[in-house]
Design a protein around this motif. Structure first.
Motif, PDB file in Angstrom:
ATOM      1  N   TYR A  44       0.648  -0.813  -0.061  1.00 32.03           N
ATOM      2  CA  TYR A  44       0.312  -0.825   0.083  1.00 32.03           C
ATOM      3  C   TYR A  44       0.774   1.327  -0.298  1.00 32.03           C
ATOM      4  O   TYR A  44       2.156   1.495   0.416  1.00 32.03           O
ATOM      5  CB  TYR A  44      -0.805  -0.173   1.522  1.00 32.03           C
ATOM      6  N   LEU A  45       0.562   2.191  -0.710  1.00 37.99           N
ATOM      7  CA  LEU A  45       1.035   3.565  -0.299  1.00 37.99           C
ATOM      8  C   LEU A  45       0.524   4.524   0.965  1.00 37.99           C
ATOM      9  O   LEU A  45      -1.423   3.955   0.403  1.00 37.99           O
ATOM     10  CB  LEU A  45       0.698   4.322  -1.842  1.00 37.99           C
ATOM     11  N   ASP A  46       1.011   5.152   1.848  1.00 28.16           N
ATOM     12  CA  ASP A  46       0.406   5.178   2.297  1.00 28.16           C
ATOM     13  C   ASP A  46      -0.177   6.975   2.696  1.00 28.16           C
ATOM     14  O   ASP A  46       1.081   7.497   2.867  1.00 28.16           O
ATOM     15  CB  ASP A  46       1.136   4.606   3.735  1.00 28.16           C
ATOM     16  N   PHE A  47      -1.405   6.776   2.645  1.00 24.54           N
ATOM     17  CA  PHE A  47      -1.793   8.299   2.482  1.00 24.54           C
ATOM     18  C   PHE A  47      -2.446   8.825   3.969  1.00 24.54           C
ATOM     19  O   PHE A  47      -3.173   9.581   4.116  1.00 24.54           O
ATOM     20  CB  PHE A  47      -2.174   8.903   1.773  1.00 24.54           C
ATOM     21  N   PHE A  48      -2.368   7.857   5.207  1.00 24.94           N
ATOM     22  CA  PHE A  48      -2.692   8.271   6.324  1.00 24.94           C
ATOM     23  C   PHE A  48      -1.199   8.907   7.609  1.00 24.94           C
ATOM     24  O   PHE A  48      -1.657   8.471   8.397  1.00 24.94           O
ATOM     25  CB  PHE A  48      -4.076   7.753   6.769  1.00 24.94           C
ATOM     26  N   ALA A  49      -0.781   7.598   7.033  1.00 22.57           N
ATOM     27  CA  ALA A  49       0.778   7.600   7.673  1.00 22.57           C
ATOM     28  C   ALA A  49       0.134   7.268   9.633  1.00 22.57           C
ATOM     29  O   ALA A  49       0.884   8.485  10.870  1.00 22.57           O
ATOM     30  CB  ALA A  49       1.807   9.351   7.970  1.00 22.57           C
ATOM     31  N   GLY A  50      -0.541   6.531   9.529  1.00 22.81           N
ATOM     32  CA  GLY A  50      -0.556   6.397  11.099  1.00 22.81           C
ATOM     33  C   GLY A  50      -1.207   7.369  12.192  1.00 22.81           C
ATOM     34  O   GLY A  50      -0.888   7.260  13.170  1.00 22.81           O
ATOM     35  N   ILE A  51      -2.200   7.629  11.261  1.00 26.27           N
ATOM     36  CA  ILE A  51      -2.875   8.957  11.684  1.00 26.27           C
ATOM     37  C   ILE A  51      -2.091  10.505  12.051  1.00 26.27           C
ATOM     38  O   ILE A  51      -1.888  10.464  12.787  1.00 26.27           O
ATOM     39  CB  ILE A  51      -3.271   9.095  13.272  1.00 26.27           C
ATOM     40  N   LEU A  52      -1.098  10.724  10.822  1.00 26.46           N
ATOM     41  CA  LEU A  52      -0.041  11.530  10.722  1.00 26.46           C
ATOM     42  C   LEU A  52       1.044  11.786  11.935  1.00 26.46           C
ATOM     43  O   LEU A  52       1.774  12.970  12.177  1.00 26.46           O
ATOM     44  CB  LEU A  52      -1.017  13.068  11.119  1.00 26.46           C
ATOM     45  N   THR A  53       1.764  10.231  11.580  1.00 28.26           N
ATOM     46  CA  THR A  53       2.658  10.536  12.681  1.00 28.26           C
ATOM     47  C   THR A  53       3.878   9.461  12.098  1.00 28.26           C
ATOM     48  O   THR A  53       5.108   9.981  12.641  1.00 28.26           O
ATOM     49  CB  THR A  53       1.943   9.142  13.837  1.00 28.26           C
ATOM     50  N   SER A  54       3.621   8.495  11.269  1.00 23.52           N
ATOM     51  CA  SER A  54       5.257   8.463  10.590  1.00 23.52           C
ATOM     52  C   SER A  54       5.305   9.775   9.555  1.00 23.52           C
ATOM     53  O   SER A  54       5.369   9.645   8.517  1.00 23.52           O
ATOM     54  CB  SER A  54       5.033   7.053   9.857  1.00 23.52           C
ATOM     55  N   GLY A 273       3.894  13.707  14.749  1.00 23.13           N
ATOM     56  CA  GLY A 273       5.383  13.407  14.715  1.00 23.13           C
ATOM     57  C   GLY A 273       5.932  14.033  14.449  1.00 23.13           C
ATOM     58  O   GLY A 273       7.363  13.441  14.169  1.00 23.13           O
ATOM     59  N   ILE A 274       5.642  14.543  15.666  1.00 22.49           N
ATOM     60  CA  ILE A 274       7.131  14.918  17.016  1.00 22.49           C
ATOM     61  C   ILE A 274       8.133  13.601  16.779  1.00 22.49           C
ATOM     62  O   ILE A 274       9.983  13.800  16.805  1.00 22.49           O
ATOM     63  CB  ILE A 274       7.239  15.692  18.003  1.00 22.49           C
ATOM     64  N   ALA A 275       8.346  12.387  16.610  1.00 23.28           N
ATOM     65  CA  ALA A 275       9.410  11.153  16.993  1.00 23.28           C
ATOM     66  C   ALA A 275       9.018  10.358  15.962  1.00 23.28           C
ATOM     67  O   ALA A 275       9.739   9.034  15.477  1.00 23.28           O
ATOM     68  CB  ALA A 275       9.163  10.634  17.536  1.00 23.28           C
ATOM     69  N   LEU A 404      -6.103  13.418   4.178  1.00 26.10           N
ATOM     70  CA  LEU A 404      -5.124  12.736   3.412  1.00 26.10           C
ATOM     71  C   LEU A 404      -4.035  13.859   4.010  1.00 26.10           C
ATOM     72  O   LEU A 404      -4.222  14.642   3.517  1.00 26.10           O
ATOM     73  CB  LEU A 404      -5.376  13.251   2.264  1.00 26.10           C
ATOM     74  N   ALA A 405      -3.281  12.450   4.263  1.00 26.67           N
ATOM     75  CA  ALA A 405      -2.066  13.240   5.202  1.00 26.67           C
ATOM     76  C   ALA A 405      -0.593  12.041   5.538  1.00 26.67           C
ATOM     77  O   ALA A 405      -0.776  11.327   5.793  1.00 26.67           O
ATOM     78  CB  ALA A 405      -2.371  13.468   6.244  1.00 26.67           C
ATOM     79  N   PRO A 406      -0.106  12.815   4.031  1.00 19.92           N
ATOM     80  CA  PRO A 406       1.123  11.616   3.182  1.00 19.92           C
ATOM     81  C   PRO A 406       1.881  11.483   4.904  1.00 19.92           C
ATOM     82  O   PRO A 406       2.269  12.794   5.318  1.00 19.92           O
ATOM     83  CB  PRO A 406       1.285  11.285   2.131  1.00 19.92           C
ATOM     84  N   PRO A 407       3.184  10.927   4.999  1.00 24.64           N
ATOM     85  CA  PRO A 407       4.575  11.033   5.392  1.00 24.64           C
ATOM     86  C   PRO A 407       5.283  11.975   4.550  1.00 24.64           C
ATOM     87  O   PRO A 407       4.680  12.613   3.435  1.00 24.64           O
ATOM     88  CB  PRO A 407       5.660   9.924   5.287  1.00 24.64           C
ATOM     89  N   LEU A 408       5.555  13.153   5.316  1.00 22.79           N
ATOM     90  CA  LEU A 408       6.177  14.379   4.652  1.00 22.79           C
ATOM     91  C   LEU A 408       7.003  14.566   3.876  1.00 22.79           C
ATOM     92  O   LEU A 408       6.894  15.436   3.233  1.00 22.79           O
ATOM     93  CB  LEU A 408       6.380  15.487   5.600  1.00 22.79           C
TER      94      LEU A 408
END
Ligand SMILES: Cc1ncc(COP(=O)(O)O)c(C=O)c1O
Length: 433
Positions: A44-54, A273-275, A404-408
Motif C-alpha cells: 500500500y501507498l500510505d496517505f494517512f501515515a499512522g494518523i499523521l505520525t510516521s 509526528g514529533i518522533a 489525506l495526510a501522507p508522510p512529509l
C-alpha cells in the motif's frame, strides 16, 4: 502469521471496541518510505501515515540507526534523571517553536500533553474553567474526553466540570448559517459569549487545534485566532494551541500550524509526528509561565523524555530539515490540493476540499445544496482505495470527511499516484450513488 490469523487473535484477546478500518481489517507487517506491506504481502501507498505520525515514512535509515544506537546505550531513565537526548531535543525545539516558547515538558502521548497544558494553565492562572471548540478532539483521558466535542468520542458518563465549548470555525457548515468573509468571523465572538454566559467570567485557558484533525481538517479563517487570542487574554486565560496533528511542518511553510494565523500561543502541545512513530509528546511554554508553576505541587513522568523517543525525534527533525522541510511540504501540498480540486470539479460527491500543506481534507456529500453527509459512500471509497493499494483516513462528526495526510517525505510522484487511485475510486463510488 497472516491477516486472518492476526484478526482471529485480535478478536479473541483485544477489547472489541478497538476501531479497525476496513471490512476486512489490515494487519501491517513492515514498511519502507511511503510503502507498507500487510501480513498477506499486499503493498500500500500510505496517505494517512499512522494518523499523521510516521512523518518521515517507514524505516528511515537515519532514524533506525540513531534509535538502535540509543537502545543499546540507555532505553529508559524517567524524568528523575537527566539525559543528553532529552536536553538536546528541548534545545532544538526552542529554536523551532514560535515566539517565546522555549521550555518543554515531555510526556508520551497527545492526551498527556493536553492534560499537562491544562494543568499548567490552571495552576498558573488560579482559574479553573477551560473553553474548547465543538468538533475538537483532545484524546482519551477523562479531561481529554471532556475537552473533546464529538459525541462518539466522549465515551462514558464521567465528564470533568468547568469545560465549555464555543462554536467551531467550520465555514463549510457554518454554525451561524453565515458565509465568509461577510460573516465578519462572528464565530470567533462566540468565545466571548460563552465566557460571559457560562463561566464565572475568568478562565484558565482556551484550547484549540489550528486545523481540527479528527473533526475532519476543519480550517479556521485567517482572522479567527487573533480575535480569539485577544478575548482569551482579556478574560485572564492562556492560549493553548494543540499542534498534535498540525505540528512539525505538516501544514507547510512553517514548523507549526498556528504560525499561518500569526498568533503566538502561551502554551503549545505536540505529539504524533514529533518522533515519527515513537511515543513522545511535549508541552511547550514560555520561561515565565513555566517558572510560575514552580512550588505549586510536584509532577513526574515515568516515560517522559524517554531517551529512545528523544533520539528518534532528533533524527526525525534532521531528516525533515534535509528532505521534508516546511517549504517542501507546501510545494507538494499545493500540488496535491490542485489535484483534489480537479477531482472536486469531476465528482459531485466532493462537497469541500480544505486544509493546508500535506493535511488535506475532502468532505463528501450526497447533494452539494443540502450537504447531506455521504457517510456510507466514504466507507465505499475506503474499500475502493484499499483494493487499489492506497491507505487513507477519515474523520468528521458525520464520518464523511477523508483525511489525506501522507508522510512529509512524499513527493509529487507519490501525490500523482494517490490522485490517480482516488480518481478511479471516486468514479466507482460516484456510479453507485
Ligand atoms: C489534536 C489532537 N490532540 C490530542 C490527541 C490525543 O493524542 P494521543 O492519541 O496520542 O493521546 C489527538 C489524537 O488524535 C489529536 O488529534
Amino acid at each position: 502469521m497472516n491477516n486472518a490469523e492476526i484478526l482471529e487473535k485480535q478478536r479473541q484477546y483485544l477489547w472489541p471496541n478497538h476501531v479497525l478500518y476496513y471490512t476486512e481489517p489490515i494487519a501491517l507487517d513492515h514498511g519502507a518510505g511511503l510503502t507498507v506491506w500487510d501480513a498477506d504481502g499486499n503493498r500500500y501507498l500510505d496517505f494517512f501515515a499512522g494518523i499523521l505520525t510516521s512523518s518521515v515514512g517507514y524505516a528511515h535509515p537515519k532514524v533506525t540507526e540513531r534509535v538502535q544506537e540509543q537502545v543499546s546505550k540507555l532505553a529508559h531513565c524517567s524524568t528523575l534523571y537527566m539525559n543528553e537526548s532529552h536536553v538536546l531535543l528541548a534545545e532544538k525545539l526552542a529554536a523551532m517553536a514560535p515566539g517565546k516558547l522555549q521550555t518543554s515538558y515531555f510526556t508520551a502521548s497527545g492526551t498527556e500533553a493536553d492534560e499537562t497544558a491544562v494543568m499548567l494553565a490552571q495552576s498558573v492562572t488560579g482559574y479553573q474553567e477551560v473553553i474548547a471548540l465543538r468538533h475538537g478532539y483532545s484524546g482519551r483521558s477523562a479531561l481529554a474526553r471532556s475537552l473533546t466535542a464529538q459525541a462518539v468520542w466522549r465515551v462514558g458518563p464521567t465528564q470533568i466540570p468547568g469545560i465549555k465549548h464555543a462554536l467551531a470555525p467550520y465555514c463549510y457548515r457554518c454554525p451561524l448559517k453565515l458565509s465568509y468573509p461577510s460573516c465578519g468571523v462572528a464565530c470567533a465572538e462566540d468565545v466571548e459569549d460563552v465566557i460571559r454566559t457560562t463561566t464565572t467570567g475568568k478562565i484558565a485557558a482556551f484550547l484549540a487545534e489550528p486545523i481540527m484533525g479528527v473533526g475532519g481538517f476543519i480550517t479556521a479563517p485567517p482572522e479567527y485566532f487573533q480575535i480569539v487570542a485577544d478575548i482569551v487574554h482579556r478574560y485572564g486565560g492562556l492560549l493553548i494551541i494543540d499542534e498534535v496533528q498540525t505540528g512539525f511542518g505538516r501544514t507547510g511553510d512553517y514548523w507549526f500550524g498556528i504560525e499561518h494565523w500569526g498568533v503566538e500561543p502561551d502554551i503549545m502541545t505536540m505529539a504524533k509526528g514529533i518522533a515519527g512513530g515513537f511515543p513522545l509528546s511535549n508541552t511547550m511554554t514560555t520561561p515565565e509561565i513555566a517558572q510560575a508553576a514552580v512550588g505549586k505541587g510536584l509532577t513526574i513522568s515515568t516515560f517522559g523524555g524517554n531517551p529512545v523517543s528523544c533520539a528518534a525525534s532528533l533524527a526525525v527533525i534532521e531528516v525533515m530539515e534535509e528532505e521534508a522541510s516546511p517549504q517542501h511540504v507546501a510545494e507538494v501540498g499545493n500540488h496535491f490540493r490542485a489535484g483534489l480540486e480537479r477531482l472536486q470539479e469531476k465528482y459531485p460527491l466532493i462537497g469541500d476540499v480544505r486544509g493546508k500543506g500535506l493535511m488535506q481534507g475532502v468532505e463528501m456529500v450526497l447533494d452539494r445544496k443540502t450537504k447531506e453527509p455521504a457517510t456510507k459512500e466514504v466507507n465505499a471509497l475506503f474499500e475502493q482505495t484499499r483494493q487499489r493499494g492506497l491507505l487513507i483516513g477519515k474523520g468528521g462528526l458525520y464520518g464523511n470527511s477523508l483525511r489525506l495526510a501522507p508522510p512529509l517525505t512524499a513527493t509529487r510522484d507519490h501525490v500523482d499516484e494517490a490522485l490517480e487511485i482516488l480518481d478511479h475510486a471516486f468514479a466507482a463510488v460516484q456510479e453507485m450513488v
